[in-house]
Design an enzyme around this catalytic site. Structure first.
Site, mmCIF file in Angstrom:
data_model
loop_
_atom_site.group_PDB
_atom_site.id
_atom_site.type_symbol
_atom_site.label_atom_id
_atom_site.label_comp_id
_atom_site.label_asym_id
_atom_site.label_seq_id
_atom_site.Cartn_x
_atom_site.Cartn_y
_atom_site.Cartn_z
ATOM 1 N N LYS A 54 14.733 -13.254 32.951
ATOM 2 C CA LYS A 54 14.147 -13.846 31.731
ATOM 3 C C LYS A 54 14.783 -13.265 30.469
ATOM 4 C CE LYS A 54 9.965 -12.247 30.526
ATOM 5 N NZ LYS A 54 9.773 -11.681 29.176
ATOM 6 N N GLY A 89 23.891 -5.091 45.911
ATOM 7 C CA GLY A 89 22.951 -5.748 46.817
ATOM 8 C C GLY A 89 23.012 -7.256 46.661
ATOM 9 N N GLU A 146 8.180 -2.266 37.659
ATOM 10 C CA GLU A 146 7.144 -2.546 38.648
ATOM 11 C C GLU A 146 7.312 -1.560 39.811
ATOM 12 O OE1 GLU A 146 7.323 -7.313 37.859
ATOM 13 O OE2 GLU A 146 6.272 -6.624 39.667
ATOM 14 N N CYS A 168 11.503 -9.746 34.631
ATOM 15 C CA CYS A 168 12.103 -9.274 33.377
ATOM 16 C C CYS A 168 13.592 -9.556 33.242
ATOM 17 C CB CYS A 168 11.837 -7.777 33.217
ATOM 18 S SG CYS A 168 10.105 -7.420 32.944
ATOM 19 N N ARG A 181 8.648 -13.111 41.696
ATOM 20 C CA ARG A 181 9.303 -13.912 40.663
ATOM 21 C C ARG A 181 10.814 -13.701 40.700
ATOM 22 N NH1 ARG A 181 5.388 -12.404 35.701
ATOM 23 N NH2 ARG A 181 5.055 -10.550 36.997
ATOM 24 N N PHE A 233 21.052 2.419 38.762
ATOM 25 C CA PHE A 233 21.349 0.995 38.685
ATOM 26 C C PHE A 233 22.795 0.677 39.024
ATOM 27 C CE2 PHE A 233 17.508 -1.287 37.245
ATOM 28 C CZ PHE A 233 16.657 -0.209 37.380
ATOM 29 N N VAL A 250 1.405 -5.498 32.256
ATOM 30 C CA VAL A 250 1.711 -4.598 31.137
ATOM 31 C C VAL A 250 0.421 -4.151 30.442
ATOM 32 C CG1 VAL A 250 2.783 -4.426 28.858
ATOM 33 C CG2 VAL A 250 4.017 -5.535 30.726
ATOM 34 N N ASN A 268 17.497 -4.193 28.825
ATOM 35 C CA ASN A 268 17.394 -4.948 30.091
ATOM 36 C C ASN A 268 18.683 -5.694 30.393
ATOM 37 O OD1 ASN A 268 14.927 -4.044 30.808
ATOM 38 N ND2 ASN A 268 13.818 -5.944 30.346
HETATM 39 C C1 UDX Z 1 12.797 -3.910 34.719
HETATM 40 C C2 UDX Z 1 13.268 -2.735 33.879
HETATM 41 O O1 UDX Z 1 13.802 -1.738 34.731
HETATM 42 C C3 UDX Z 1 12.124 -2.173 33.062
HETATM 43 O O2 UDX Z 1 12.584 -1.149 32.203
HETATM 44 C C4 UDX Z 1 11.535 -3.278 32.193
HETATM 45 O O3 UDX Z 1 10.491 -2.832 31.428
HETATM 46 C C5 UDX Z 1 11.113 -4.412 33.068
HETATM 47 O O4 UDX Z 1 12.180 -4.874 33.861
HETATM 48 P P1 UDX Z 1 11.559 -4.299 37.016
HETATM 49 O O5 UDX Z 1 11.740 -5.739 36.762
HETATM 50 O O6 UDX Z 1 10.262 -3.806 37.510
HETATM 51 O O7 UDX Z 1 11.909 -3.454 35.676
HETATM 52 O O8 UDX Z 1 12.638 -3.941 38.111
HETATM 53 P P2 UDX Z 1 13.862 -2.949 38.310
HETATM 54 O O9 UDX Z 1 13.434 -1.774 39.100
HETATM 55 O O10 UDX Z 1 14.514 -2.711 37.051
HETATM 56 O O11 UDX Z 1 14.790 -3.862 39.243
HETATM 57 C C6 UDX Z 1 15.187 -5.118 38.793
HETATM 58 C C7 UDX Z 1 16.022 -5.815 39.859
HETATM 59 O O12 UDX Z 1 17.299 -5.188 39.953
HETATM 60 C C8 UDX Z 1 15.418 -5.792 41.267
HETATM 61 O O13 UDX Z 1 15.612 -7.049 41.864
HETATM 62 C C9 UDX Z 1 16.253 -4.721 41.978
HETATM 63 O O14 UDX Z 1 16.352 -4.980 43.359
HETATM 64 C C10 UDX Z 1 17.611 -4.898 41.305
HETATM 65 N N1 UDX Z 1 18.446 -3.683 41.311
HETATM 66 C C11 UDX Z 1 18.002 -2.574 40.668
HETATM 67 C C12 UDX Z 1 19.700 -3.725 41.950
HETATM 68 O O15 UDX Z 1 20.106 -4.725 42.534
HETATM 69 N N2 UDX Z 1 20.474 -2.603 41.909
HETATM 70 C C13 UDX Z 1 20.077 -1.460 41.266
HETATM 71 O O16 UDX Z 1 20.840 -0.494 41.274
HETATM 72 C C14 UDX Z 1 18.792 -1.442 40.637
#
Ligand code: UDX
Length: 425
Positions: free
Chosen positions: A258, A248, A148, A255, A322, A244, A15, A203
């Protein structure tokens, strides 16, 4: 042209580095402080130790405006707006560990000209507590929403920027808000506690959406519906939105797990039982294991079976493992007596110690060679480009594939003689 506001960044992890590099890109002189001398040295040489698309280039491109130091004094001299970006990892209780935030506050000597701009994810109430103890310091809550793998783009094209202030910090908040104006996104000005809650609730809501669509997927399997079709039909409703809704093998990362636990814990500490989040976590834990049952359905007991796991990172375009589903699957499969082979384009270095006795392979084909079954865990594009009908079919001992992200071409795989299992379809 007027000098751009100098920016201070405390904690140069993912970050912090994204924040520092993006503000430098916007023309601000940035001084970033980290306690690790070796990190400061390598960053000062333009070496970026994180797999984040576009970030190394941005750091190098803005080297003239970006300075790294271990010296807090140098930072306090160089900037008044101090973006706190230190880690707040979970404690065993699920509460957020604020020790690094507290260390930063303790290091900031008396000052009426500095403000802490909190970017670290902190429990609701943290800002009020810090401000009560340090009325000399300004306090602004400015949570990040960076994903990420797309962090630079997320910073430069925000859906919204949240700026929380109160108790005499509105002047600092005005200056923080002004920093983001060139980006053109909506700026939400609110109080500190609400800003902190916006982060956690956002989140937690996204995680809830994922657990919901995963449960819809599991029911769809029983009822013969196709979750991808269901998500398509649902997502056209603007009240739902198509983002989202990808079923899966569960969410991971630094994030969602946590923040969902922290919010649940926070509610519990305040006497409120947040039932919904309990289920979000439980559904997610079970979903990570769902591939096991699908393999057993076609292979029977997994003792001495060779199982390939394609993907270790918690999602594509990152080397972050993680709370990754792969770690849970590798452990579960080995406890079922299977031999596990894993491959990931970038995340293996971080994972080797966490994968137990799994065999680490240097290519997807090596992992699939002689395998009785495979699980697609992370939807890296290269897995879609494999010659499934040809080379993969020849190399696998039994053509059983569990597509944990509904990423592959089901029809083509079935035509090539694979036993294909998706999630919810
Ligand atoms: C997340 C938030 O999106 C972001 O706004 C915040 O600041 C930090 O946390 P990130 O952890 O990088 O970001 O991942 P993200 O792309 O959100 O995916 C999170 C998890 O959800 C991943 O394991 C992904 O595979 C899963 N996911 C995401 C699904 O299973 N289905 C979806 O439709 C989207």
């Amino acid at each position: 042209m007027a000098e751009k506001e100098p920016i201070g960044v405390i904690g140069v992890g993912w970050v912090g580095l994204c924040t520092a590099a993006c503000f430098a890109e916007l023309g601000h002189p940035v001084i970033a402080r980290d306690i690790l001398p070796e990190k400061v040295e390598s960053l000062s040489r333009g070496e970026v130790p994180i797999h984040e698309p576009g970030l190394p280039e941005l750091v190098r491109k803005n080297a003239d405006r970006l300075r790294f130091t271990t010296d807090m004094g140098e930072l306090l001299e160089g900037a008044e707006l101090l973006f706190c970006c230190v880690d707040t990892p979970p404690l065993y209780s699920g509460d957020a560990d604020l020790s690094r935030v507290e260390a930063v506050v303790a290091e900031l000597g008396d000052s009426n000209s500095h403000a802490i701009v909190m970017k670290s994810t902190v429990p609701v109430g943290t800002g009020r507590a810090i401000h009560r103890r340090r009325e000399d310091l300004g306090y602004v809550s400015n949570p990040e929403f960076l994903k990420e793998g797309s962090a630079v783009d997320d910073f430069m094209n925000p859906d919204r920027v949240v700026v929380g202030s109160g108790d005499g910090s509105d002047g600092f908040a005005d200056r923080v808000a002004a920093l983001y104006e060139p980006l053109g996104g909506p700026i939400v000005r609110t109080d500190v506690a609400s800003a902190e809650m916006i982060k956690l609730a956002s989140n937690a809501f996204l995680a809830t959406k994922i657990s919901f669509i995963n449960e819809i997927a599991n029911v769809s399997e029983e009822l013969g519906a196709d979750v991808r079709e269901v998500a398509r039909g649902m997502g056209l409703d603007e009240r739902i939105g198509d983002k989202f809704l990808q079923a899966g093998l569960g969410f991971g990362g630094s994030c969602f797990p946590k923040d969902v636990s922290a919010l649940k814990q926070l509610a519990g500490n305040s006497g409120y039982h947040f039932q919904l989040l309990n289920s979000v976590i439980e559904v997610n834990d079970l979903q990570k294991r769902r591939a096991i049952g699908k393999l057993q359905k076609h292979l029977g007991p997994l003792v001495n079976k060779e199982i390939a796991l394609l993907g270790v990172a918690f999602k594509p375009n990152t080397d972050d493992i993680r709370e990754a589903t792969s770690l849970v699957l590798a452990a579960r499969l080995q406890s079922e007596g299977a031999h596990v082979r894993v491959y990931d384009p970038v995340a293996l270095d971080n994972a080797e110690d966490l994968l137990g006795g799994a065999q680490v392979c240097s290519s997807a084909l090596e992992a699939l060679d002689g395998a009785d079954g495979a699980v697609l865990v992370t939807e890296w594009p290269e897995f879609g480009e494999l010659d499934w009908a040809g080379e993969v079919r020849e190399r696998m001992r039994a053509p059983v594939i569990v597509d944990g992200r509904n990423f592959l071409d089901r029809t083509a795989l079935r035509e090539a003689g694979f036993t294909y299992e998706g999630i919810g379809r």
